[in-house]
Scaffold this motif. Structure first.
Motif, PDB file in Angstrom:
ATOM      1  N   ILE A   1      52.367  15.943  52.387  1.00  0.00           N
ATOM      2  CA  ILE A   1      53.429  14.815  52.338  1.00  0.00           C
ATOM      3  C   ILE A   1      53.464  13.647  53.827  1.00  0.00           C
ATOM      4  O   ILE A   1      53.280  13.202  54.424  1.00  0.00           O
ATOM      5  N   THR A   2      52.748  15.325  54.920  1.00  0.00           N
ATOM      6  CA  THR A   2      53.089  14.486  56.281  1.00  0.00           C
ATOM      7  C   THR A   2      51.886  13.032  56.323  1.00  0.00           C
ATOM      8  O   THR A   2      52.124  12.432  56.981  1.00  0.00           O
ATOM      9  N   LEU A   3      50.284  14.221  56.029  1.00  0.00           N
ATOM     10  CA  LEU A   3      49.431  13.263  55.729  1.00  0.00           C
ATOM     11  C   LEU A   3      49.566  11.722  55.167  1.00  0.00           C
ATOM     12  O   LEU A   3      49.251  10.942  56.001  1.00  0.00           O
ATOM     13  N   LEU A   4      50.387  11.276  54.238  1.00  0.00           N
ATOM     14  CA  LEU A   4      50.071  10.910  53.609  1.00  0.00           C
ATOM     15  C   LEU A   4      50.888   9.872  54.235  1.00  0.00           C
ATOM     16  O   LEU A   4      51.223   8.399  55.178  1.00  0.00           O
ATOM     17  N   ARG A   5      52.246  10.384  55.430  1.00  0.00           N
ATOM     18  CA  ARG A   5      53.001   8.905  55.959  1.00  0.00           C
ATOM     19  C   ARG A   5      52.851   8.842  57.313  1.00  0.00           C
ATOM     20  O   ARG A   5      52.870   7.634  57.472  1.00  0.00           O
ATOM     21  N   TYR A   6      51.194   9.508  57.695  1.00  0.00           N
ATOM     22  CA  TYR A   6      50.443   8.892  58.355  1.00  0.00           C
ATOM     23  C   TYR A   6      50.250   7.910  58.297  1.00  0.00           C
ATOM     24  O   TYR A   6      48.785   7.185  59.295  1.00  0.00           O
ATOM     25  N   VAL A   7      48.749   8.478  57.017  1.00  0.00           N
ATOM     26  CA  VAL A   7      48.063   7.737  56.307  1.00  0.00           C
ATOM     27  C   VAL A   7      48.877   5.716  55.995  1.00  0.00           C
ATOM     28  O   VAL A   7      47.935   5.103  56.488  1.00  0.00           O
TER      29      VAL A   7
ATOM     30  N   TRP B   1      64.460  13.770  56.324  1.00  0.00           N
ATOM     31  CA  TRP B   1      65.334  13.790  57.221  1.00  0.00           C
ATOM     32  C   TRP B   1      64.265  13.658  58.105  1.00  0.00           C
ATOM     33  O   TRP B   1      64.262  13.321  59.629  1.00  0.00           O
ATOM     34  N   ALA B   2      62.824  13.641  58.438  1.00  0.00           N
ATOM     35  CA  ALA B   2      61.819  13.796  59.385  1.00  0.00           C
ATOM     36  C   ALA B   2      61.176  12.681  59.197  1.00  0.00           C
ATOM     37  O   ALA B   2      60.650  12.140  59.909  1.00  0.00           O
ATOM     38  N   LEU B   3      60.502  12.393  58.427  1.00  0.00           N
ATOM     39  CA  LEU B   3      59.405  11.561  58.296  1.00  0.00           C
ATOM     40  C   LEU B   3      59.724   9.925  57.871  1.00  0.00           C
ATOM     41  O   LEU B   3      58.731   9.203  57.399  1.00  0.00           O
ATOM     42  N   GLY B   4      61.178  10.270  57.508  1.00  0.00           N
ATOM     43  CA  GLY B   4      62.196   9.042  57.141  1.00  0.00           C
ATOM     44  C   GLY B   4      61.618   8.288  56.251  1.00  0.00           C
ATOM     45  O   GLY B   4      61.713   6.363  55.840  1.00  0.00           O
ATOM     46  N   LEU B   5      61.448   8.810  54.811  1.00  0.00           N
ATOM     47  CA  LEU B   5      61.728   8.726  53.321  1.00  0.00           C
ATOM     48  C   LEU B   5      62.782   7.665  52.923  1.00  0.00           C
ATOM     49  O   LEU B   5      64.011   8.301  52.799  1.00  0.00           O
ATOM     50  N   ASP B   6      62.671   6.097  53.308  1.00  0.00           N
ATOM     51  CA  ASP B   6      64.599   5.488  52.720  1.00  0.00           C
ATOM     52  C   ASP B   6      64.688   5.698  50.909  1.00  0.00           C
ATOM     53  O   ASP B   6      63.772   4.827  50.163  1.00  0.00           O
ATOM     54  N   VAL B   7      65.343   6.443  50.496  1.00  0.00           N
ATOM     55  CA  VAL B   7      66.097   6.381  49.007  1.00  0.00           C
ATOM     56  C   VAL B   7      68.042   5.618  49.735  1.00  0.00           C
ATOM     57  O   VAL B   7      67.717   5.976  50.231  1.00  0.00           O
ATOM     58  N   MET B   8      67.590   5.201  48.352  1.00  0.00           N
ATOM     59  CA  MET B   8      68.695   4.712  48.020  1.00  0.00           C
ATOM     60  C   MET B   8      69.841   5.568  47.739  1.00  0.00           C
ATOM     61  O   MET B   8      71.107   5.858  47.905  1.00  0.00           O
TER      62      MET B   8
ATOM     63  N   SER C   1      52.966   0.948  57.081  1.00  0.00           N
ATOM     64  CA  SER C   1      53.000   0.532  55.961  1.00  0.00           C
ATOM     65  C   SER C   1      54.136   1.178  54.979  1.00  0.00           C
ATOM     66  O   SER C   1      54.188   2.222  54.673  1.00  0.00           O
ATOM     67  N   PRO C   2      55.512   1.506  56.164  1.00  0.00           N
ATOM     68  CA  PRO C   2      56.732   2.349  55.295  1.00  0.00           C
ATOM     69  C   PRO C   2      56.664   2.064  53.853  1.00  0.00           C
ATOM     70  O   PRO C   2      57.092   2.857  53.525  1.00  0.00           O
ATOM     71  N   ARG C   3      56.644   0.296  53.433  1.00  0.00           N
ATOM     72  CA  ARG C   3      57.077   0.277  51.947  1.00  0.00           C
ATOM     73  C   ARG C   3      56.586   1.125  51.066  1.00  0.00           C
ATOM     74  O   ARG C   3      57.079   1.703  50.122  1.00  0.00           O
ATOM     75  N   THR C   4      55.333   0.996  51.918  1.00  0.00           N
ATOM     76  CA  THR C   4      54.057   1.423  50.990  1.00  0.00           C
ATOM     77  C   THR C   4      54.528   3.519  50.444  1.00  0.00           C
ATOM     78  O   THR C   4      54.550   3.670  49.912  1.00  0.00           O
ATOM     79  N   PHE C   5      54.728   4.323  51.712  1.00  0.00           N
ATOM     80  CA  PHE C   5      55.159   5.206  51.376  1.00  0.00           C
ATOM     81  C   PHE C   5      56.837   5.569  50.825  1.00  0.00           C
ATOM     82  O   PHE C   5      56.684   7.131  50.052  1.00  0.00           O
ATOM     83  N   ASP C   6      57.122   4.874  50.996  1.00  0.00           N
ATOM     84  CA  ASP C   6      58.735   4.892  50.261  1.00  0.00           C
ATOM     85  C   ASP C   6      58.502   4.788  49.321  1.00  0.00           C
ATOM     86  O   ASP C   6      58.752   5.534  47.984  1.00  0.00           O
ATOM     87  N   SER C   7      57.614   4.553  48.196  1.00  0.00           N
ATOM     88  CA  SER C   7      57.061   3.308  47.130  1.00  0.00           C
ATOM     89  C   SER C   7      56.586   4.701  46.475  1.00  0.00           C
ATOM     90  O   SER C   7      56.362   5.556  45.323  1.00  0.00           O
ATOM     91  N   ILE C   8      55.105   5.673  47.473  1.00  0.00           N
ATOM     92  CA  ILE C   8      54.316   6.620  46.656  1.00  0.00           C
ATOM     93  C   ILE C   8      55.339   8.337  47.123  1.00  0.00           C
ATOM     94  O   ILE C   8      54.925   8.536  46.525  1.00  0.00           O
ATOM     95  N   GLY C   9      55.513   7.755  48.209  1.00  0.00           N
ATOM     96  CA  GLY C   9      55.913   8.694  48.881  1.00  0.00           C
ATOM     97  C   GLY C   9      57.431   9.977  48.173  1.00  0.00           C
ATOM     98  O   GLY C   9      57.292  10.977  47.117  1.00  0.00           O
TER      99      GLY C   9
END
Length: 262
Positions: free
Chosen positions: A52-58, A137-144, A62-70
């Motif tokens: 998950i951490t690796l994906l975040r920095y990949v 809380w650490a990687l900033g995944l934005d969920v509603m 593009s934080p929105r991409t991480f939000d949708s895939i993470g």
């Protein structure tokens, strides 16, 4: 004789078909075995966190991409890791004769399956909590929605992976064969779950196949939490389907248990 052995060796005539004492004793034995296998512990607890951490920095730009895939991967990673570990661990017990010895005791199939599910379920709680907490809380995944709902779906996915691992271990004769089931059981679900292409944009035949695969509903459930602040009817449906699939596969896993080890 230890307390665990006493519980497992209780007289058959006086024990119910599914005994809490025997189930807890089985779960405790499995957890002790896991505790003495640090590589498995690392695979279960740290690998999802690292991925998950690796994906975040990949997708750092593009934080929105991480939000949708993470969010989707929070449901997929626990399923895959629990499938691998459970299938191999159960196969070891089959091929070593441990399973045959246990079934020769007054230990029902239900006790054995429930004990395994309870043990790996406890590990799944920790695994899912680590991955979800890190993401939100650490990687900033934005969920509603609530992060607790993400944790719920991740936990159910891990239990589904456990159930699938218990089931397929009956059809493997070696650890290598157990791993070979991954392309047959996991990869089709991974390709059709909507992670890469929305399911409603797939060819009609593939969309129909995806509709009967439980991982599709795991991803859908994560996406419901991602996009909606409240619990939706679709989320409840997705959770019930994943939970029902896990219970169904656990039942099939119990049916494959037999006293003679192949």
């Amino acid at each position: 004789m230890t307390t665990t052995d006493t519980a497992l060796a209780a007289p058959a005539g006086s024990a119910p078909p599914l005994s809490p004492a025997r189930t807890l004793a089985t779960a405790a034995r499995v957890l002790r075995q896991l505790a003495h296998d640090p590589r498995t512990v690392v695979l279960l607890l740290l690998v999802p966190v690292v991925l998950i951490t690796l994906l975040r920095y990949v997708f750092d730009g593009s934080p929105r991409t991480f939000d949708s895939i993470g969010a989707s991967l929070l449901g997929i990673f626990p399923l895959i890791t629990m499938f691998l570990v459970t299938s191999i661990a159960t196969l070891r017990e089959r091929t070593s004769g441990t399973l045959e010895r246990l079934l020769a005791m007054p230990l029902g199939k239900g006790d054995l399956i429930a004990g395994y599910a309870l043990a790996f379920g406890a590990v799944a709680v920790l695994q899912s909590a680590l991955a979800t907490g890190l993401s939100v809380w650490a990687l900033g995944l934005d969920v509603m929605g609530s992060p607790w709902l993400l944790l719920l779906v991740a936990l159910l996915d891990a239990l589904l992976g456990t159930a699938l691992g218990l089931f397929v271990s009956a059809f493997a004769a070696s650890e290598f064969q157990a791993v070979q089931f991954m392309p047959a059981v996991i990869f089709p679900q991974l390709l059709l779950c909507g992670l890469f292409v929305p399911r409603d944009r797939m060819a009609p035949f593939l969309e129909a196949v995806s509709d009967v695969l439980p991982m599709s509903y795991a991803v859908d459930g994560m996406n419901e939490v991602l996009r909606h602040a409240d619990v939706t009817g679709a989320f409840v449906r997705d959770v019930l389907i994943v939970a029902g699939s896990a219970l169904l596969v656990l039942g099939l896993g119990a049916a494959t248990l037999r006293r003679r080890t192949v």
